[in-house]
Design a protein around this motif. Structure first.
Motif, PDB file in Angstrom:
ATOM      1  N   ARG A  95       0.825  -1.214   0.000  1.00 40.23           N
ATOM      2  CA  ARG A  95       0.000   0.000   0.000  1.00 40.23           C
ATOM      3  C   ARG A  95       0.857   1.261   0.000  1.00 40.23           C
ATOM      4  O   ARG A  95       0.446   2.292  -0.521  1.00 40.23           O
ATOM      5  N   MET A  96       2.034   1.163   0.617  1.00 39.46           N
ATOM      6  CA  MET A  96       2.940   2.313   0.693  1.00 39.46           C
ATOM      7  C   MET A  96       3.830   2.436  -0.540  1.00 39.46           C
ATOM      8  O   MET A  96       4.484   3.448  -0.739  1.00 39.46           O
ATOM      9  N   GLY A  97       3.874   1.384  -1.361  1.00 37.32           N
ATOM     10  CA  GLY A  97       4.732   1.394  -2.538  1.00 37.32           C
ATOM     11  C   GLY A  97       6.197   1.154  -2.211  1.00 37.32           C
ATOM     12  O   GLY A  97       7.075   1.644  -2.929  1.00 37.32           O
ATOM     13  N   ILE A  98       6.451   0.422  -1.117  1.00 32.16           N
ATOM     14  CA  ILE A  98       7.816   0.081  -0.738  1.00 32.16           C
ATOM     15  C   ILE A  98       7.908  -1.427  -0.514  1.00 32.16           C
ATOM     16  O   ILE A  98       6.885  -2.114  -0.499  1.00 32.16           O
ATOM     17  N   THR A  99       9.117  -1.920  -0.333  1.00 33.70           N
ATOM     18  CA  THR A  99       9.295  -3.347  -0.091  1.00 33.70           C
ATOM     19  C   THR A  99       8.994  -3.682   1.368  1.00 33.70           C
ATOM     20  O   THR A  99       9.117  -2.809   2.239  1.00 33.70           O
ATOM     21  N   PRO A 100       8.632  -4.928   1.645  1.00 35.95           N
ATOM     22  CA  PRO A 100       8.452  -5.336   3.041  1.00 35.95           C
ATOM     23  C   PRO A 100       9.722  -5.133   3.870  1.00 35.95           C
ATOM     24  O   PRO A 100       9.645  -4.769   5.043  1.00 35.95           O
ATOM     25  N   VAL A 101      10.884  -5.342   3.261  1.00 33.93           N
ATOM     26  CA  VAL A 101      12.151  -5.121   3.968  1.00 33.93           C
ATOM     27  C   VAL A 101      12.296  -3.640   4.334  1.00 33.93           C
ATOM     28  O   VAL A 101      12.693  -3.299   5.447  1.00 33.93           O
ATOM     29  N   GLY A 102      11.940  -2.769   3.405  1.00 32.51           N
ATOM     30  CA  GLY A 102      12.002  -1.332   3.678  1.00 32.51           C
ATOM     31  C   GLY A 102      11.081  -0.937   4.814  1.00 32.51           C
ATOM     32  O   GLY A 102      11.457  -0.160   5.698  1.00 32.51           O
ATOM     33  N   LEU A 103       9.865  -1.489   4.827  1.00 36.26           N
ATOM     34  CA  LEU A 103       8.924  -1.190   5.907  1.00 36.26           C
ATOM     35  C   LEU A 103       9.454  -1.731   7.229  1.00 36.26           C
ATOM     36  O   LEU A 103       9.387  -1.045   8.252  1.00 36.26           O
ATOM     37  N   SER A 104       9.996  -2.931   7.214  1.00 37.51           N
ATOM     38  CA  SER A 104      10.556  -3.503   8.445  1.00 37.51           C
ATOM     39  C   SER A 104      11.683  -2.644   8.992  1.00 37.51           C
ATOM     40  O   SER A 104      11.806  -2.467  10.210  1.00 37.51           O
ATOM     41  N   GLN A 105      12.495  -2.092   8.109  1.00 33.48           N
ATOM     42  CA  GLN A 105      13.572  -1.204   8.557  1.00 33.48           C
ATOM     43  C   GLN A 105      12.996   0.033   9.234  1.00 33.48           C
ATOM     44  O   GLN A 105      13.523   0.494  10.238  1.00 33.48           O
ATOM     45  N   HIS A 106      11.916   0.570   8.693  1.00 34.66           N
ATOM     46  CA  HIS A 106      11.261   1.724   9.330  1.00 34.66           C
ATOM     47  C   HIS A 106      10.698   1.333  10.689  1.00 34.66           C
ATOM     48  O   HIS A 106      10.870   2.051  11.679  1.00 34.66           O
ATOM     49  N   ILE A 107      10.029   0.186  10.739  1.00 29.83           N
ATOM     50  CA  ILE A 107       9.391  -0.263  11.973  1.00 29.83           C
ATOM     51  C   ILE A 107      10.427  -0.492  13.066  1.00 29.83           C
ATOM     52  O   ILE A 107      10.221  -0.120  14.216  1.00 29.83           O
ATOM     53  N   GLY A 131      13.501   0.704  13.133  1.00 30.55           N
ATOM     54  CA  GLY A 131      14.427   1.818  13.289  1.00 30.55           C
ATOM     55  C   GLY A 131      13.776   2.975  14.027  1.00 30.55           C
ATOM     56  O   GLY A 131      12.975   2.781  14.941  1.00 30.55           O
ATOM     57  N   ASN A 132      14.115   4.158  13.597  1.00 32.19           N
ATOM     58  CA  ASN A 132      13.580   5.378  14.198  1.00 32.19           C
ATOM     59  C   ASN A 132      12.890   6.182  13.101  1.00 32.19           C
ATOM     60  O   ASN A 132      13.459   7.129  12.574  1.00 32.19           O
ATOM     61  N   PRO A 133      11.653   5.805  12.740  1.00 30.33           N
ATOM     62  CA  PRO A 133      10.983   6.447  11.605  1.00 30.33           C
ATOM     63  C   PRO A 133      10.637   7.905  11.883  1.00 30.33           C
ATOM     64  O   PRO A 133      10.339   8.283  13.018  1.00 30.33           O
ATOM     65  N   SER A 134      10.685   8.691  10.827  1.00 28.58           N
ATOM     66  CA  SER A 134      10.307  10.102  10.931  1.00 28.58           C
ATOM     67  C   SER A 134       8.794  10.215  11.080  1.00 28.58           C
ATOM     68  O   SER A 134       8.051   9.254  10.835  1.00 28.58           O
ATOM     69  N   VAL A 135       8.340  11.389  11.449  1.00 26.64           N
ATOM     70  CA  VAL A 135       6.893  11.629  11.575  1.00 26.64           C
ATOM     71  C   VAL A 135       6.219  11.414  10.227  1.00 26.64           C
ATOM     72  O   VAL A 135       5.134  10.831  10.153  1.00 26.64           O
ATOM     73  N   GLU A 136       6.878  11.829   9.158  1.00 28.61           N
ATOM     74  CA  GLU A 136       6.314  11.647   7.812  1.00 28.61           C
ATOM     75  C   GLU A 136       6.119  10.165   7.506  1.00 28.61           C
ATOM     76  O   GLU A 136       5.069   9.766   6.988  1.00 28.61           O
ATOM     77  N   VAL A 137       7.100   9.343   7.829  1.00 31.92           N
ATOM     78  CA  VAL A 137       6.989   7.901   7.588  1.00 31.92           C
ATOM     79  C   VAL A 137       5.886   7.306   8.464  1.00 31.92           C
ATOM     80  O   VAL A 137       5.095   6.482   7.999  1.00 31.92           O
ATOM     81  N   LEU A 138       5.806   7.728   9.726  1.00 32.92           N
ATOM     82  CA  LEU A 138       4.743   7.242  10.605  1.00 32.92           C
ATOM     83  C   LEU A 138       3.373   7.586  10.033  1.00 32.92           C
ATOM     84  O   LEU A 138       2.449   6.768  10.074  1.00 32.92           O
ATOM     85  N   GLU A 139       3.239   8.784   9.469  1.00 34.93           N
ATOM     86  CA  GLU A 139       1.968   9.189   8.866  1.00 34.93           C
ATOM     87  C   GLU A 139       1.640   8.326   7.653  1.00 34.93           C
ATOM     88  O   GLU A 139       0.489   7.934   7.455  1.00 34.93           O
TER      89      GLU A 139
END
Length: 80
Positions: free
Chosen positions: A20-32, A34-42
């Motif tokens: 849904r975000m247009g990214i890879t599951p690995v990329g999302l896992s890295q955000h989850i 890690g320390n995601p920005s407010v923009e990524v959290l949104e």
């Protein structure tokens, strides 16, 4: 912060949210994990269909959430 719990609570998988975000599951896992920005959290919240505040829901003080699987574990005092 418990993004995985919010994903599961909304009946989704990390893979579905990533799509849904247009990214890879690995990329999302890295955000989850890690320390995601407010923009990524949104962006994650929008993909899940929840509010960013749902990631910060308070937990009872006698529980912890496994960072690997999202299981909520109850902590009990050792009786003397």
């Amino acid at each position: 912060m418990d993004i995985k719990r919010a994903i599961k609570a909304n009946g989704l998988t990390v893979k579905e949210v990533a799509e849904r975000m247009g990214i890879t599951p690995v990329g999302l896992s890295q955000h989850i994990n890690g320390n995601p920005s407010v923009e990524v959290l949104e962006r994650i919240a929008t993909a899940i269909g929840c509010n960013v505040g749902d990631f910060f829901a308070p937990q009872p003080t006698n529980t912890i959430t496994c960072p690997h699987c999202g299981t909520v574990l109850e902590i009990k005092k050792k009786e003397a």
